[in-house]
Every structure is written in C-alpha cells, then in structure tokens.
Scaffold this active site. Structure first.
Site, PDB file in Angstrom:
ATOM      1  N   LYS A  61     -23.195 -95.107 -46.432  1.00 19.19           N
ATOM      2  CA  LYS A  61     -22.541 -96.122 -47.261  1.00 19.19           C
ATOM      3  C   LYS A  61     -21.111 -96.406 -46.816  1.00 19.19           C
ATOM      4  O   LYS A  61     -20.549 -97.441 -47.169  1.00 19.19           O
ATOM      5  CB  LYS A  61     -22.571 -95.713 -48.741  1.00 19.19           C
ATOM      6  CG  LYS A  61     -21.741 -94.512 -49.108  1.00 19.19           C
ATOM      7  CD  LYS A  61     -21.898 -94.170 -50.587  1.00 19.19           C
ATOM      8  CE  LYS A  61     -21.103 -92.944 -50.990  1.00 19.19           C
ATOM      9  NZ  LYS A  61     -19.659 -93.125 -50.838  1.00 19.19           N
ATOM     10  N   ASP A  62     -20.503 -95.503 -46.051  1.00 18.45           N
ATOM     11  CA  ASP A  62     -19.144 -95.714 -45.552  1.00 18.45           C
ATOM     12  C   ASP A  62     -19.107 -96.439 -44.220  1.00 18.45           C
ATOM     13  O   ASP A  62     -18.035 -96.800 -43.731  1.00 18.45           O
ATOM     14  CB  ASP A  62     -18.421 -94.367 -45.385  1.00 18.45           C
ATOM     15  CG  ASP A  62     -18.202 -93.648 -46.701  1.00 18.45           C
ATOM     16  OD1 ASP A  62     -18.083 -94.332 -47.737  1.00 18.45           O
ATOM     17  OD2 ASP A  62     -18.170 -92.404 -46.694  1.00 18.45           O
ATOM     18  N   THR A 105     -13.263 -93.990 -61.415  1.00 20.19           N
ATOM     19  CA  THR A 105     -14.132 -94.288 -60.282  1.00 20.19           C
ATOM     20  C   THR A 105     -13.266 -94.856 -59.174  1.00 20.19           C
ATOM     21  O   THR A 105     -12.252 -95.508 -59.441  1.00 20.19           O
ATOM     22  CB  THR A 105     -15.251 -95.288 -60.640  1.00 20.19           C
ATOM     23  OG1 THR A 105     -15.981 -95.616 -59.444  1.00 20.19           O
ATOM     24  CG2 THR A 105     -14.698 -96.564 -61.238  1.00 20.19           C
ATOM     25  N   SER A 107     -14.644 -96.856 -56.887  1.00 20.05           N
ATOM     26  CA  SER A 107     -15.518 -97.897 -56.340  1.00 20.05           C
ATOM     27  C   SER A 107     -15.484 -99.171 -57.177  1.00 20.05           C
ATOM     28  O   SER A 107     -15.700 -99.131 -58.395  1.00 20.05           O
ATOM     29  CB  SER A 107     -16.953 -97.345 -56.286  1.00 20.05           C
ATOM     30  OG  SER A 107     -17.903 -98.366 -56.267  1.00 20.05           O
ATOM     31  N   LEU A 108     -15.250-100.320 -56.531  1.00 17.97           N
ATOM     32  CA  LEU A 108     -15.337-101.593 -57.239  1.00 17.97           C
ATOM     33  C   LEU A 108     -16.750-101.842 -57.743  1.00 17.97           C
ATOM     34  O   LEU A 108     -16.948-102.425 -58.794  1.00 17.97           O
ATOM     35  CB  LEU A 108     -14.920-102.745 -56.318  1.00 17.97           C
ATOM     36  CG  LEU A 108     -13.424-102.946 -56.065  1.00 17.97           C
ATOM     37  CD1 LEU A 108     -13.209-104.146 -55.145  1.00 17.97           C
ATOM     38  CD2 LEU A 108     -12.661-103.144 -57.364  1.00 17.97           C
ATOM     39  N   ARG A 109     -17.741-101.389 -56.959  1.00 14.59           N
ATOM     40  CA  ARG A 109     -19.136-101.548 -57.381  1.00 14.59           C
ATOM     41  C   ARG A 109     -19.382-100.849 -58.709  1.00 14.59           C
ATOM     42  O   ARG A 109     -19.974-101.416 -59.633  1.00 14.59           O
ATOM     43  CB  ARG A 109     -20.068-100.978 -56.300  1.00 14.59           C
ATOM     44  CG  ARG A 109     -21.530-100.875 -56.738  1.00 14.59           C
ATOM     45  CD  ARG A 109     -22.346-100.063 -55.740  1.00 14.59           C
ATOM     46  NE  ARG A 109     -21.894 -98.686 -55.617  1.00 14.59           N
ATOM     47  CZ  ARG A 109     -22.254 -97.691 -56.422  1.00 14.59           C
ATOM     48  NH1 ARG A 109     -23.067 -97.928 -57.440  1.00 14.59           N
ATOM     49  NH2 ARG A 109     -21.815 -96.464 -56.231  1.00 14.59           N
ATOM     50  N   ARG A 110     -18.920 -99.603 -58.822  1.00 15.43           N
ATOM     51  CA  ARG A 110     -19.121 -98.862 -60.065  1.00 15.43           C
ATOM     52  C   ARG A 110     -18.298 -99.449 -61.199  1.00 15.43           C
ATOM     53  O   ARG A 110     -18.785 -99.589 -62.329  1.00 15.43           O
ATOM     54  CB  ARG A 110     -18.745 -97.387 -59.871  1.00 15.43           C
ATOM     55  CG  ARG A 110     -19.680 -96.625 -58.949  1.00 15.43           C
ATOM     56  CD  ARG A 110     -19.324 -95.154 -58.911  1.00 15.43           C
ATOM     57  NE  ARG A 110     -20.131 -94.411 -57.946  1.00 15.43           N
ATOM     58  CZ  ARG A 110     -19.640 -93.780 -56.893  1.00 15.43           C
ATOM     59  NH1 ARG A 110     -18.335 -93.789 -56.665  1.00 15.43           N
ATOM     60  NH2 ARG A 110     -20.431 -93.138 -56.067  1.00 15.43           N
ATOM     61  N   ARG A 127      -9.097 -90.633 -57.303  1.00 11.72           N
ATOM     62  CA  ARG A 127      -9.238 -90.242 -55.897  1.00 11.72           C
ATOM     63  C   ARG A 127      -9.390 -88.731 -55.815  1.00 11.72           C
ATOM     64  O   ARG A 127      -9.239 -88.018 -56.798  1.00 11.72           O
ATOM     65  CB  ARG A 127      -8.008 -90.682 -55.087  1.00 11.72           C
ATOM     66  CG  ARG A 127      -7.776 -92.192 -55.036  1.00 11.72           C
ATOM     67  CD  ARG A 127      -8.922 -92.959 -54.405  1.00 11.72           C
ATOM     68  NE  ARG A 127      -9.383 -92.379 -53.147  1.00 11.72           N
ATOM     69  CZ  ARG A 127      -8.785 -92.547 -51.973  1.00 11.72           C
ATOM     70  NH1 ARG A 127      -7.683 -93.263 -51.892  1.00 11.72           N
ATOM     71  NH2 ARG A 127      -9.285 -91.993 -50.888  1.00 11.72           N
ATOM     72  N   GLY A 128      -9.657 -88.253 -54.610  1.00 13.20           N
ATOM     73  CA  GLY A 128      -9.853 -86.830 -54.391  1.00 13.20           C
ATOM     74  C   GLY A 128     -11.309 -86.520 -54.093  1.00 13.20           C
ATOM     75  O   GLY A 128     -12.192 -87.357 -54.278  1.00 13.20           O
ATOM     76  N   ASN A 129     -11.565 -85.299 -53.627  1.00 17.53           N
ATOM     77  CA  ASN A 129     -12.942 -84.904 -53.365  1.00 17.53           C
ATOM     78  C   ASN A 129     -13.685 -84.673 -54.684  1.00 17.53           C
ATOM     79  O   ASN A 129     -13.104 -84.817 -55.763  1.00 17.53           O
ATOM     80  CB  ASN A 129     -13.000 -83.672 -52.458  1.00 17.53           C
ATOM     81  CG  ASN A 129     -12.257 -82.485 -53.042  1.00 17.53           C
ATOM     82  OD1 ASN A 129     -12.168 -82.318 -54.268  1.00 17.53           O
ATOM     83  ND2 ASN A 129     -11.720 -81.634 -52.188  1.00 17.53           N
ATOM     84  N   VAL A 130     -14.945 -84.332 -54.603  1.00 13.31           N
ATOM     85  CA  VAL A 130     -15.763 -84.184 -55.812  1.00 13.31           C
ATOM     86  C   VAL A 130     -15.172 -83.137 -56.749  1.00 13.31           C
ATOM     87  O   VAL A 130     -15.055 -83.368 -57.967  1.00 13.31           O
ATOM     88  CB  VAL A 130     -17.215 -83.825 -55.438  1.00 13.31           C
ATOM     89  CG1 VAL A 130     -18.022 -83.477 -56.687  1.00 13.31           C
ATOM     90  CG2 VAL A 130     -17.872 -84.974 -54.693  1.00 13.31           C
ATOM     91  N   THR A 132     -12.108 -82.151 -57.060  1.00  8.78           N
ATOM     92  CA  THR A 132     -10.855 -82.649 -57.642  1.00  8.78           C
ATOM     93  C   THR A 132     -11.130 -83.625 -58.770  1.00  8.78           C
ATOM     94  O   THR A 132     -10.496 -83.574 -59.831  1.00  8.78           O
ATOM     95  CB  THR A 132     -10.006 -83.337 -56.557  1.00  8.78           C
ATOM     96  OG1 THR A 132      -9.664 -82.376 -55.561  1.00  8.78           O
ATOM     97  CG2 THR A 132      -8.729 -83.923 -57.151  1.00  8.78           C
ATOM     98  N   ARG A 133     -12.088 -84.508 -58.576  1.00 10.78           N
ATOM     99  CA  ARG A 133     -12.400 -85.502 -59.610  1.00 10.78           C
ATOM    100  C   ARG A 133     -12.968 -84.823 -60.864  1.00 10.78           C
ATOM    101  O   ARG A 133     -12.623 -85.200 -61.989  1.00 10.78           O
ATOM    102  CB  ARG A 133     -13.381 -86.541 -59.062  1.00 10.78           C
ATOM    103  CG  ARG A 133     -12.797 -87.329 -57.905  1.00 10.78           C
ATOM    104  CD  ARG A 133     -13.748 -88.405 -57.419  1.00 10.78           C
ATOM    105  NE  ARG A 133     -13.340 -88.893 -56.105  1.00 10.78           N
ATOM    106  CZ  ARG A 133     -13.762 -90.019 -55.556  1.00 10.78           C
ATOM    107  NH1 ARG A 133     -14.606 -90.797 -56.204  1.00 10.78           N
ATOM    108  NH2 ARG A 133     -13.355 -90.392 -54.358  1.00 10.78           N
ATOM    109  N   CYS A 220     -17.770-102.401 -47.314  1.00 10.28           N
ATOM    110  CA  CYS A 220     -18.307-101.279 -48.086  1.00 10.28           C
ATOM    111  C   CYS A 220     -17.556-101.084 -49.401  1.00 10.28           C
ATOM    112  O   CYS A 220     -17.999-100.330 -50.252  1.00 10.28           O
ATOM    113  CB  CYS A 220     -18.280 -99.995 -47.256  1.00 10.28           C
ATOM    114  SG  CYS A 220     -16.630 -99.505 -46.703  1.00 10.28           S
TER     115      CYS A 220
END
Length: 283
Positions: A61-62, A105, A107-110, A127-130, A132-133, A220
């Site tokens: 997806k990236d 989020t 993501s603009l999609r989300r 932002r941040g890794n999983v 961190t979120r 993307c």
C-alpha cells in the site's frame, strides 16, 4: 523469511534501511503534508539500483502504482488481514464511541470514511509506529485510533483491539495487507527466486486495486479505498470508494472482471459519478 524457507540453499542477510517516512514518524506532521508517493520506498529503491541490496520488501500500500525505472515487483506474497481495526480506551466499537471522541489516524482514506460513518467524532492526525499509537490511546491523548489489522496482528497485539472493522464498514487501502518484494529489472536470477514466493490470488487482487488507484490519478495518501477478492488469478470482484475529506461526498463502485481491466473501468465510472471533483478538492 519466506525466501529462506523456500530456498534454504541460498545465503541471505538482512539490512534495515531508514526511509523518509520512517524518520518522520514522530514529527507529528500528517503524512499528506510530508508527501505521498515514494515516502517509504524511494531510498530502498535507490539502494537496490546502486547494488547495496538485492531485494527490497515494502508494504504494497506504500508503493507508488508505477514501478521506478529499473525496478520490478518480483513477488506479491500471500496476503494478510486486509481490514482496519479500532483500538479504543473505553468503547468496544466504532458505534459506541461518544460524540466528540478524539480518534487518531494518519490516513485521509480512514479519516474520510470515519467522518462519513460518524460525523460527530473529532478526527486528529496520529503518527508513530503501532506501539506508539496504541500507547497514545492508553494514555488518554486519544480516545481511539484506527490501525491496519495486519500490523497489529504481526506484533501479536490482538488483545488491545476493540473492533475489527469489516471492509463493508471501512474499505481498506489499495494493496493493504500485502507485501511487495522488489528487485532489479535485469536481475533474472533474483527474479527467478522471487517468482517462487509470488501468490497468484494476492497479485490479482492487488493489481485490480492498484489499477483503480492509478486510473484515478491518486497517490497512496489520497482518500481512495479499494478491495478485491479473487475468484481466479484472472477474475476478481472489486469494490472501490472515493470520499471527500469531510466525509460528505462518497462515491462507491463495484464490478468484476480481469484485474487490471475492472480496476481501470471502475475508476472511470467513479470519475463520472463525481470522484474527479472530490479528488480535485484534496489539498
């Protein structure tokens, strides 16, 4: 590693490379403001072309919809969970979030789909890794966050998920849940190795989704979603979505056929239904 399992006779070593997308994780700046296409991929592709590495692995997806010059996707591996999921501090579902709840989020999609589903929520960039979120939710900075299910499962964090969001609720990003393995276009030995890892169904599904995105002209980071299910490697069922950032305008299309053909065809249908105006208004 899949390649090591498939070919134990081949000597392998792993190199971790940092990308602009990785380095921006803690900046707090929303991804669309940093740049979309190539944010997580350009530096790996450079290392590939310069011979520093022989194979590059990306979240599909990236990856921009057009291959970089001299580079090819040698394998799309078996697909993981394509869904998104909700991690919430107290609520047990998206419907159960209180009015005004802060949902994170990147993501603009989300965010567009969240705004359409629950217009009373306050949607903020996260932002941040999983890890961190999730911590930001647990510490109360956010009431909830929407994350890719595959990343959560990969880390064994299923226990923190409040709700798994079906594609009917939250349509995923084109290529979500799939890994793309790149190599140099002219390296036929590596391409032969990678062909052993290629999953026909995953390639067909993601080809349809990415054809939809490419024909829309969206990167993307655009508010575009797509999900295909392969009946065979040459026939898929595809649904696509384009939504305005505020969630007020949503275009949905469905169809089936050859992966690339149906992706391009549904994109043209979406454009004729107003997706061109929606995408034109995206900053």
């Amino acid at each position: 590693m899949l390649l090591a399992a498939a070919r134990p006779d081949v000597a392998l070593s792993t190199r971790v490379l940092s990308t602009a997308g990785d380095r921006s994780q803690e900046s707090g700046v929303p991804l669309p403001e940093i740049g979309g296409k190539g944010l997580f991929t350009a530096e790996l592709e450079r290392a590939l072309l310069e011979g520093e590495i022989d194979v590059a692995v990306h979240s599909l997806k990236d990856l921009p919809t057009e291959d970089a010059a001299g580079v090819v996707v040698g394998a799309v591996t078996s697909r993981e969970d394509v869904r998104d999921c909700l991690v919430a501090r107290t609520a047990t579902s998206l419907a159960g979030l209180a009015e005004g709840a802060i949902v994170g989020t990147s993501s603009l999609r989300r965010s567009a789909q969240l705004a359409a589903l629950r217009p009373g929520l306050e949607i903020r960039s996260i932002r941040g890794n999983v890890d961190t979120r999730i911590r930001k939710v647990e510490e109360g900075e956010y009431d909830a966050a929407v994350l890719a299910a595959a990343g959560v499962r990969r880390l064994g964090l299923e226990s923190v998920v409040s709700e798994w969001l079906s594609p009917e609720t939250m349509l995923p990003a084109p290529g979500q849940g799939a890994l793309a393995v790149q190599c140099r276009l002219d390296d036929m030995a590596i391409r032969s190795l990678l062909a052993e890892l290629d999953d026909g169904a995953a390639r067909a599904e993601t080809a349809a989704e990415r054809a939809f995105l490419a024909a829309l002209g969206g990167g993307c980071a655009a508010p575009v979603a797509a999900h295909a299910v392969a009946a065979t490697t040459t026939h898929v069922r595809l649904q696509g979505l384009v939504a305005s950032v505020d969630g007020r305008d949503v275009v949905r299309v469905r169809g089936e056929g050859d992966p690339v053909e149906v992706g391009a065809r549904l994109a043209q249908e979406a454009l004729s239904l107003g997706a061109d105006r929606i995408l034109g208004d995206v900053p």
